[in-house]
Design a protein around this motif. Structure first.
Motif, PDB file in Angstrom:
ATOM      1  N   GLU A 124      -7.243   4.823  -4.860  1.00  0.00           N
ATOM      2  CA  GLU A 124      -5.879   4.822  -5.411  1.00  0.00           C
ATOM      3  C   GLU A 124      -5.013   3.773  -4.704  1.00  0.00           C
ATOM      4  O   GLU A 124      -4.212   3.084  -5.346  1.00  0.00           O
ATOM      5  CB  GLU A 124      -5.241   6.209  -5.276  1.00  0.00           C
ATOM      6  CG  GLU A 124      -5.825   7.233  -6.236  1.00  0.00           C
ATOM      7  CD  GLU A 124      -5.021   8.545  -6.240  1.00  0.00           C
ATOM      8  OE1 GLU A 124      -3.814   8.514  -5.924  1.00  0.00           O
ATOM      9  OE2 GLU A 124      -5.600   9.591  -6.556  1.00  0.00           O
ATOM     10  N   ASP A 125      -5.186   3.647  -3.375  1.00  0.00           N
ATOM     11  CA  ASP A 125      -4.415   2.648  -2.623  1.00  0.00           C
ATOM     12  C   ASP A 125      -4.707   1.238  -3.118  1.00  0.00           C
ATOM     13  O   ASP A 125      -3.800   0.429  -3.321  1.00  0.00           O
ATOM     14  CB  ASP A 125      -4.757   2.727  -1.121  1.00  0.00           C
ATOM     15  CG  ASP A 125      -4.242   4.005  -0.470  1.00  0.00           C
ATOM     16  OD1 ASP A 125      -3.401   4.690  -1.080  1.00  0.00           O
ATOM     17  OD2 ASP A 125      -4.691   4.303   0.655  1.00  0.00           O
ATOM     18  N   VAL A 126      -6.004   0.937  -3.300  1.00  0.00           N
ATOM     19  CA  VAL A 126      -6.390  -0.409  -3.725  1.00  0.00           C
ATOM     20  C   VAL A 126      -5.827  -0.696  -5.115  1.00  0.00           C
ATOM     21  O   VAL A 126      -5.254  -1.768  -5.365  1.00  0.00           O
ATOM     22  CB  VAL A 126      -7.934  -0.558  -3.716  1.00  0.00           C
ATOM     23  CG1 VAL A 126      -8.350  -1.860  -4.408  1.00  0.00           C
ATOM     24  CG2 VAL A 126      -8.475  -0.527  -2.291  1.00  0.00           C
TER      25      VAL A 126
ATOM     26  N   MET B 117       0.834  -1.205   0.000  1.00  0.00           N
ATOM     27  CA  MET B 117       0.000   0.000   0.000  1.00  0.00           C
ATOM     28  C   MET B 117       0.865   1.250   0.000  1.00  0.00           C
ATOM     29  O   MET B 117       1.764   1.390   0.833  1.00  0.00           O
ATOM     30  CB  MET B 117      -0.873   0.040   1.247  1.00  0.00           C
ATOM     31  CG  MET B 117      -1.954  -1.002   1.263  1.00  0.00           C
ATOM     32  SD  MET B 117      -3.389  -0.431   0.331  1.00  0.00           S
ATOM     33  CE  MET B 117      -4.046  -2.016  -0.148  1.00  0.00           C
ATOM     34  N   THR B 118       0.578   2.144  -0.877  1.00  0.00           N
ATOM     35  CA  THR B 118       1.316   3.392  -0.880  1.00  0.00           C
ATOM     36  C   THR B 118       0.524   4.433  -0.124  1.00  0.00           C
ATOM     37  O   THR B 118      -0.642   4.657  -0.407  1.00  0.00           O
ATOM     38  CB  THR B 118       1.523   3.902  -2.310  1.00  0.00           C
ATOM     39  OG1 THR B 118       0.310   3.715  -3.012  1.00  0.00           O
ATOM     40  CG2 THR B 118       2.633   3.196  -3.004  1.00  0.00           C
TER      41      THR B 118
ATOM     42  N   ALA C  18      -3.289   0.736  -6.652  1.00  0.00           N
ATOM     43  CA  ALA C  18      -1.828   0.632  -6.618  1.00  0.00           C
ATOM     44  C   ALA C  18      -1.421  -0.728  -6.053  1.00  0.00           C
ATOM     45  O   ALA C  18      -0.514  -1.388  -6.566  1.00  0.00           O
ATOM     46  CB  ALA C  18      -1.239   1.768  -5.785  1.00  0.00           C
TER      47      ALA C  18
END
Lengths: 199, 115
Positions: free
Chosen positions: B80-82, A1-2, B84
Protein backbone atom coordinates in the motif's frame (compact mmCIF):
# COMPACT_ATOMS: atom_id res chain seq x y z
CA UNK A 1 4.99 7.63 1.99
CA UNK A 2 1.89 7.36 4.07
CA UNK A 3 2.20 5.59 7.32
CA UNK A 4 -1.31 5.19 8.53
CA UNK A 5 -1.67 5.26 12.26
CA UNK A 6 -4.64 3.67 13.91
CA UNK A 7 -4.65 0.56 11.75
CA UNK A 8 -6.66 -1.08 14.53
CA UNK A 9 -9.83 0.73 13.52
CA UNK A 10 -9.19 -0.04 9.85
CA UNK A 11 -10.99 -2.83 8.01
CA UNK A 12 -9.53 -6.32 8.32
CA UNK A 13 -6.47 -7.16 6.27
CA UNK A 14 -8.50 -9.69 4.27
CA UNK A 15 -10.94 -6.96 3.21
CA UNK A 16 -8.13 -4.52 2.57
CA UNK A 17 -6.40 -7.03 0.32
CA UNK A 18 -9.59 -7.71 -1.58
CA UNK A 19 -10.22 -3.97 -1.94
CA UNK A 20 -6.73 -3.42 -3.29
CA UNK A 21 -7.10 -6.28 -5.75
CA UNK A 22 -10.41 -4.86 -7.01
CA UNK A 23 -9.02 -1.33 -7.44
CA UNK A 24 -5.93 -2.56 -9.27
CA UNK A 25 -7.99 -4.82 -11.52
CA UNK A 26 -10.41 -2.00 -12.39
CA UNK A 27 -7.46 0.19 -13.31
CA UNK A 28 -6.03 -2.47 -15.58
CA UNK A 29 -2.87 -2.82 -13.49
CA UNK A 30 -3.28 -6.49 -12.73
CA UNK A 31 -4.86 -9.37 -14.58
CA UNK A 32 -6.41 -11.66 -11.94
CA UNK A 33 -5.77 -14.71 -14.14
CA UNK A 34 -2.07 -13.91 -14.31
CA UNK A 35 -2.05 -13.38 -10.56
CA UNK A 36 -3.84 -16.70 -9.92
CA UNK A 37 -1.23 -18.49 -12.03
CA UNK A 38 1.60 -16.88 -10.07
CA UNK A 39 0.09 -17.83 -6.72
CA UNK A 40 -0.56 -21.40 -7.83
CA UNK A 41 3.01 -21.64 -9.05
CA UNK A 42 4.44 -20.71 -5.65
CA UNK A 43 1.93 -22.86 -3.78
CA UNK A 44 2.53 -26.01 -5.79
CA UNK A 45 5.60 -26.11 -8.00
CA UNK A 46 8.37 -23.77 -6.86
CA UNK A 47 10.13 -25.09 -3.80
CA UNK A 48 13.13 -26.82 -2.26
CA UNK A 49 12.90 -29.75 -4.66
CA UNK A 50 14.41 -27.43 -7.27
CA UNK A 51 17.34 -26.64 -5.01
CA UNK A 52 17.75 -30.33 -4.18
CA UNK A 53 18.13 -31.10 -7.88
CA UNK A 54 20.79 -28.41 -8.17
CA UNK A 55 22.72 -29.77 -5.18
CA UNK A 56 22.49 -33.40 -6.33
CA UNK A 57 23.81 -32.40 -9.74
CA UNK A 58 26.69 -30.51 -8.14
CA UNK A 59 27.55 -33.54 -5.99
CA UNK A 60 27.70 -35.86 -8.98
CA UNK A 61 29.07 -33.63 -11.75
CA UNK A 62 32.33 -31.78 -10.91
CA UNK A 63 32.07 -29.52 -13.94
CA UNK A 64 28.56 -28.47 -12.96
CA UNK A 65 29.74 -27.86 -9.39
CA UNK A 66 32.45 -25.52 -10.68
CA UNK A 67 29.96 -23.63 -12.81
CA UNK A 68 27.51 -23.41 -9.90
CA UNK A 69 30.08 -21.92 -7.54
CA UNK A 70 31.32 -19.52 -10.23
CA UNK A 71 27.90 -18.23 -11.35
CA UNK A 72 24.97 -19.57 -9.36
CA UNK A 73 22.20 -17.94 -11.36
CA UNK A 74 23.51 -19.20 -14.72
CA UNK A 75 24.15 -22.76 -13.49
CA UNK A 76 20.73 -22.92 -11.83
CA UNK A 77 19.11 -21.72 -15.03
CA UNK A 78 20.74 -24.66 -16.85
CA UNK A 79 18.36 -26.90 -14.89
CA UNK A 80 15.40 -24.71 -15.85
CA UNK A 81 15.02 -22.72 -12.63
CA UNK A 82 14.84 -18.94 -12.84
CA UNK A 83 12.52 -16.09 -11.96
CA UNK A 84 11.94 -13.40 -9.35
CA UNK A 85 14.47 -13.36 -6.50
CA UNK A 86 16.78 -15.53 -8.58
CA UNK A 87 18.53 -12.80 -10.53
CA UNK A 88 21.72 -12.98 -8.48
CA UNK A 89 22.08 -16.24 -6.57
CA UNK A 90 25.47 -16.87 -5.01
CA UNK A 91 26.20 -20.46 -4.02
CA UNK A 92 28.52 -21.09 -1.09
CA UNK A 93 29.93 -24.47 -0.18
CA UNK A 94 29.95 -26.02 3.26
CA UNK A 95 33.04 -28.05 4.16
CA UNK A 96 34.20 -29.95 7.25
CA UNK A 97 35.85 -26.76 8.52
CA UNK A 98 33.59 -23.99 7.22
CA UNK A 99 29.84 -23.72 7.68
CA UNK A 100 27.69 -21.13 5.89
CA UNK A 101 24.28 -20.14 7.21
CA UNK A 102 21.90 -17.75 5.45
CA UNK A 103 19.78 -14.94 6.86
CA UNK A 104 18.10 -11.75 5.71
CA UNK A 105 18.57 -9.47 8.69
CA UNK A 106 16.37 -6.67 7.32
CA UNK A 107 13.41 -8.53 5.86
CA UNK A 108 12.95 -11.90 4.17
CA UNK A 109 15.08 -12.10 1.00
CA UNK A 110 15.41 -15.69 -0.13
CA UNK A 111 16.24 -17.50 -3.42
CA UNK A 112 12.69 -18.28 -4.53
CA UNK A 113 13.49 -20.21 -7.75
CA UNK A 114 15.43 -22.89 -5.84
CA UNK A 115 13.81 -22.86 -2.38
CA UNK A 116 10.33 -21.44 -2.90
CA UNK A 117 9.02 -19.02 -0.29
CA UNK A 118 10.76 -18.82 3.08
CA UNK A 119 9.47 -20.65 6.16
CA UNK A 120 8.14 -18.68 9.12
CA UNK A 121 11.25 -19.08 11.25
CA UNK A 122 13.40 -17.53 8.51
CA UNK A 123 11.22 -14.40 8.55
CA UNK A 124 11.01 -14.28 12.32
CA UNK A 125 12.70 -11.33 14.08
CA UNK A 126 14.35 -13.67 16.59
CA UNK A 127 16.16 -15.73 13.96
CA UNK A 128 17.14 -12.64 11.98
CA UNK A 129 18.69 -10.92 14.97
CA UNK A 130 20.15 -13.87 16.85
CA UNK A 131 21.79 -15.89 14.10
CA UNK A 132 24.13 -12.97 13.47
CA UNK A 133 25.04 -12.47 17.13
CA UNK A 134 25.24 -16.07 18.28
CA UNK A 135 25.10 -18.39 15.27
CA UNK A 136 26.55 -21.40 17.07
CA UNK A 137 23.91 -21.24 19.77
CA UNK A 138 21.05 -20.70 17.32
CA UNK A 139 22.19 -23.59 15.13
CA UNK A 140 22.47 -25.85 18.19
CA UNK A 141 18.94 -24.90 19.20
CA UNK A 142 17.81 -25.86 15.71
CA UNK A 143 19.47 -29.24 16.10
CA UNK A 144 22.81 -28.64 14.41
CA UNK A 145 25.74 -28.85 16.79
CA UNK A 146 29.02 -27.78 15.21
CA UNK A 147 32.44 -28.45 16.68
CA UNK A 148 34.27 -25.42 17.99
CA UNK A 149 36.87 -25.67 15.24
CA UNK A 150 34.26 -25.28 12.52
CA UNK A 151 34.19 -21.69 11.35
CA UNK A 152 30.70 -20.27 10.85
CA UNK A 153 30.05 -17.65 8.19
CA UNK A 154 26.67 -15.89 8.35
CA UNK A 155 25.57 -14.81 4.89
CA UNK A 156 23.27 -11.81 5.04
CA UNK A 157 21.08 -11.19 2.01
CA UNK A 158 21.26 -7.78 0.39
CA UNK A 159 19.02 -5.94 -2.03
CA UNK A 160 20.63 -8.01 -4.79
CA UNK A 161 22.32 -11.16 -3.51
CA UNK A 162 20.36 -14.30 -2.64
CA UNK A 163 22.41 -17.08 -1.05
CA UNK A 164 22.14 -20.83 -1.52
CA UNK A 165 24.21 -23.22 0.56
CA UNK A 166 25.76 -26.23 -1.15
CA UNK A 167 25.74 -28.70 1.75
CA UNK A 168 28.37 -31.39 2.30
CA UNK A 169 27.56 -34.71 0.68
CA UNK A 170 27.26 -37.16 3.56
CA UNK A 171 29.67 -40.06 3.69
CA UNK A 172 28.08 -43.38 2.91
CA UNK A 173 26.25 -41.99 -0.13
CA UNK A 174 29.00 -42.65 -2.68
CA UNK A 175 26.99 -45.43 -4.31
CA UNK A 176 23.83 -43.35 -4.73
CA UNK A 177 22.79 -41.89 -8.06
CA UNK A 178 21.87 -38.27 -8.61
CA UNK A 179 18.17 -39.18 -8.54
CA UNK A 180 18.62 -41.13 -5.31
CA UNK A 181 20.41 -38.21 -3.67
CA UNK A 182 17.69 -35.65 -4.39
CA UNK A 183 15.21 -36.78 -1.69
CA UNK A 184 17.93 -36.58 0.98
CA UNK A 185 18.54 -32.87 0.44
CA UNK A 186 16.38 -30.66 2.62
CA UNK A 187 15.49 -27.00 2.55
CA UNK A 188 17.14 -26.50 5.93
CA UNK A 189 20.43 -27.91 4.65
CA UNK A 190 20.36 -25.45 1.76
CA UNK A 191 19.79 -22.54 4.17
CA UNK A 192 22.60 -23.86 6.35
CA UNK A 193 20.67 -24.68 9.51
CA UNK A 194 21.02 -28.45 9.06
CA UNK A 195 23.27 -31.06 7.51
CA UNK A 196 22.24 -33.63 4.96
CA UNK A 197 22.01 -37.02 6.61
CA UNK A 198 22.82 -40.29 4.89
CA UNK A 199 19.75 -42.50 4.45
CA UNK B 1 1.61 -23.91 -18.03
CA UNK B 2 3.62 -25.77 -15.44
CA UNK B 3 2.73 -29.37 -14.75
CA UNK B 4 1.11 -29.84 -11.36
CA UNK B 5 3.41 -31.82 -9.14
CA UNK B 6 2.72 -34.55 -6.68
CA UNK B 7 1.35 -33.10 -3.46
CA UNK B 8 2.74 -35.95 -1.38
CA UNK B 9 6.35 -37.00 -1.01
CA UNK B 10 9.46 -35.16 -2.12
CA UNK B 11 7.70 -33.60 -5.10
CA UNK B 12 5.66 -31.40 -2.77
CA UNK B 13 8.30 -28.76 -2.17
CA UNK B 14 6.45 -25.89 -0.53
CA UNK B 15 4.87 -28.22 2.00
CA UNK B 16 7.58 -30.84 2.16
CA UNK B 17 9.10 -29.44 5.32
CA UNK B 18 5.86 -29.43 7.20
CA UNK B 19 4.81 -25.88 6.51
CA UNK B 20 2.12 -24.34 4.39
CA UNK B 21 3.25 -21.45 2.26
CA UNK B 22 0.32 -19.25 3.26
CA UNK B 23 -1.63 -19.41 6.51
CA UNK B 24 -4.73 -17.66 5.18
CA UNK B 25 -6.15 -17.01 1.70
CA UNK B 26 -5.65 -13.24 1.89
CA UNK B 27 -1.92 -13.77 2.46
CA UNK B 28 -1.62 -15.51 -0.89
CA UNK B 29 -3.53 -12.64 -2.55
CA UNK B 30 -1.29 -10.03 -0.92
CA UNK B 31 1.77 -11.98 -2.05
CA UNK B 32 0.37 -12.40 -5.55
CA UNK B 33 -0.48 -8.70 -5.89
CA UNK B 34 3.08 -7.59 -5.18
CA UNK B 35 4.68 -10.17 -7.46
CA UNK B 36 2.20 -9.58 -10.29
CA UNK B 37 2.63 -5.81 -10.14
CA UNK B 38 6.39 -6.16 -10.04
CA UNK B 39 6.41 -8.52 -13.02
CA UNK B 40 4.18 -6.05 -14.89
CA UNK B 41 6.74 -3.33 -14.23
CA UNK B 42 4.75 -1.22 -11.77
CA UNK B 43 7.75 -0.99 -9.44
CA UNK B 44 11.18 -2.50 -8.94
CA UNK B 45 11.79 -5.15 -6.30
CA UNK B 46 14.29 -2.94 -4.41
CA UNK B 47 11.53 -0.30 -4.14
CA UNK B 48 9.20 -2.85 -2.61
CA UNK B 49 11.94 -4.25 -0.40
CA UNK B 50 12.71 -0.79 0.97
CA UNK B 51 9.05 -0.30 1.86
CA UNK B 52 8.87 -3.74 3.47
CA UNK B 53 11.98 -3.07 5.55
CA UNK B 54 10.43 0.25 6.68
CA UNK B 55 7.26 -1.56 7.82
CA UNK B 56 9.25 -4.30 9.57
CA UNK B 57 11.52 -1.76 11.26
CA UNK B 58 8.53 0.28 12.45
CA UNK B 59 6.80 -2.82 13.79
CA UNK B 60 9.95 -3.89 15.64
CA UNK B 61 10.49 -0.38 17.04
CA UNK B 62 6.91 -0.27 18.31
CA UNK B 63 7.66 -3.19 20.59
CA UNK B 64 6.15 -5.78 18.29
CA UNK B 65 8.26 -8.70 19.45
CA UNK B 66 6.25 -10.81 21.87
CA UNK B 67 3.15 -11.11 19.71
CA UNK B 68 2.92 -13.28 16.64
CA UNK B 69 4.90 -11.80 13.79
CA UNK B 70 2.38 -10.37 11.30
CA UNK B 71 4.59 -10.80 8.26
CA UNK B 72 1.98 -10.59 5.51
CA UNK B 73 0.23 -7.71 7.27
CA UNK B 74 3.52 -5.82 7.03
CA UNK B 75 3.89 -7.02 3.43
CA UNK B 76 0.44 -5.64 2.56
CA UNK B 77 1.25 -2.36 4.33
CA UNK B 78 4.45 -2.07 2.30
CA UNK B 79 2.54 -2.69 -0.91
CA UNK B 80 0.00 0.00 0.00
CA UNK B 81 2.88 2.38 0.81
CA UNK B 82 4.54 1.80 -2.57
CA UNK B 83 1.28 2.20 -4.50
CA UNK B 84 0.34 5.36 -2.57
CA UNK B 85 3.83 6.75 -3.17
CA UNK B 86 3.44 6.15 -6.90
CA UNK B 87 0.00 7.76 -6.87
CA UNK B 88 -1.57 4.54 -8.14
CA UNK B 89 -3.97 3.78 -5.29
CA UNK B 90 -4.31 5.89 -2.16
CA UNK B 91 -4.75 4.55 1.34
CA UNK B 92 -8.12 6.32 1.56
CA UNK B 93 -9.34 4.56 -1.57
CA UNK B 94 -8.37 1.18 -0.13
CA UNK B 95 -10.13 1.87 3.16
CA UNK B 96 -13.26 3.22 1.47
CA UNK B 97 -13.50 0.19 -0.80
CA UNK B 98 -12.80 -2.23 2.05
CA UNK B 99 -15.58 -0.65 4.13
CA UNK B 100 -17.93 -0.98 1.17
CA UNK B 101 -17.00 -4.66 0.85
CA UNK B 102 -17.71 -5.13 4.54
CA UNK B 103 -21.29 -3.97 3.95
CA UNK B 104 -22.05 -6.78 1.53
CA UNK B 105 -24.92 -9.04 2.46
CA UNK B 106 -23.49 -12.35 3.68
CA UNK B 107 -24.85 -14.25 0.68
CA UNK B 108 -23.04 -11.92 -1.70
CA UNK B 109 -19.69 -12.50 -0.13
CA UNK B 110 -17.99 -14.75 -2.62
CA UNK B 111 -14.86 -15.08 -0.58
CA UNK B 112 -14.51 -16.67 2.78
CA UNK B 113 -13.54 -14.17 5.43
CA UNK B 114 -13.02 -16.09 8.59
CA UNK B 115 -12.73 -13.13 10.93
Amino acid sequence: MTTTGGSDESPSVALRTEALEQLLTERGLIDPNVMDAIITRYETSVGPLNGAEVVARAWTDPDYRRRLLADGTAAIKELGFSGPQGEHIVVVENTPTLHNVVVCTLCSCYPWPVLGLPPSWYKDPAYRARVVREPRTVLAEMGLTLDDDVQIVVRDSTSEVRWLVLPERPSGTEHLTEAELVPLITRDAMVGVARVAAP
Amino acid sequence: MSTPLDIEGPAAPPRSNGELVFAEPWESRAFGLAVTLHEAGSFTWPEFRTALIARITAWTASGGPGGPYPYYRLWLGALEDVLAGLGVVSTDEVITRARALAQRAPGHDHRDHAH
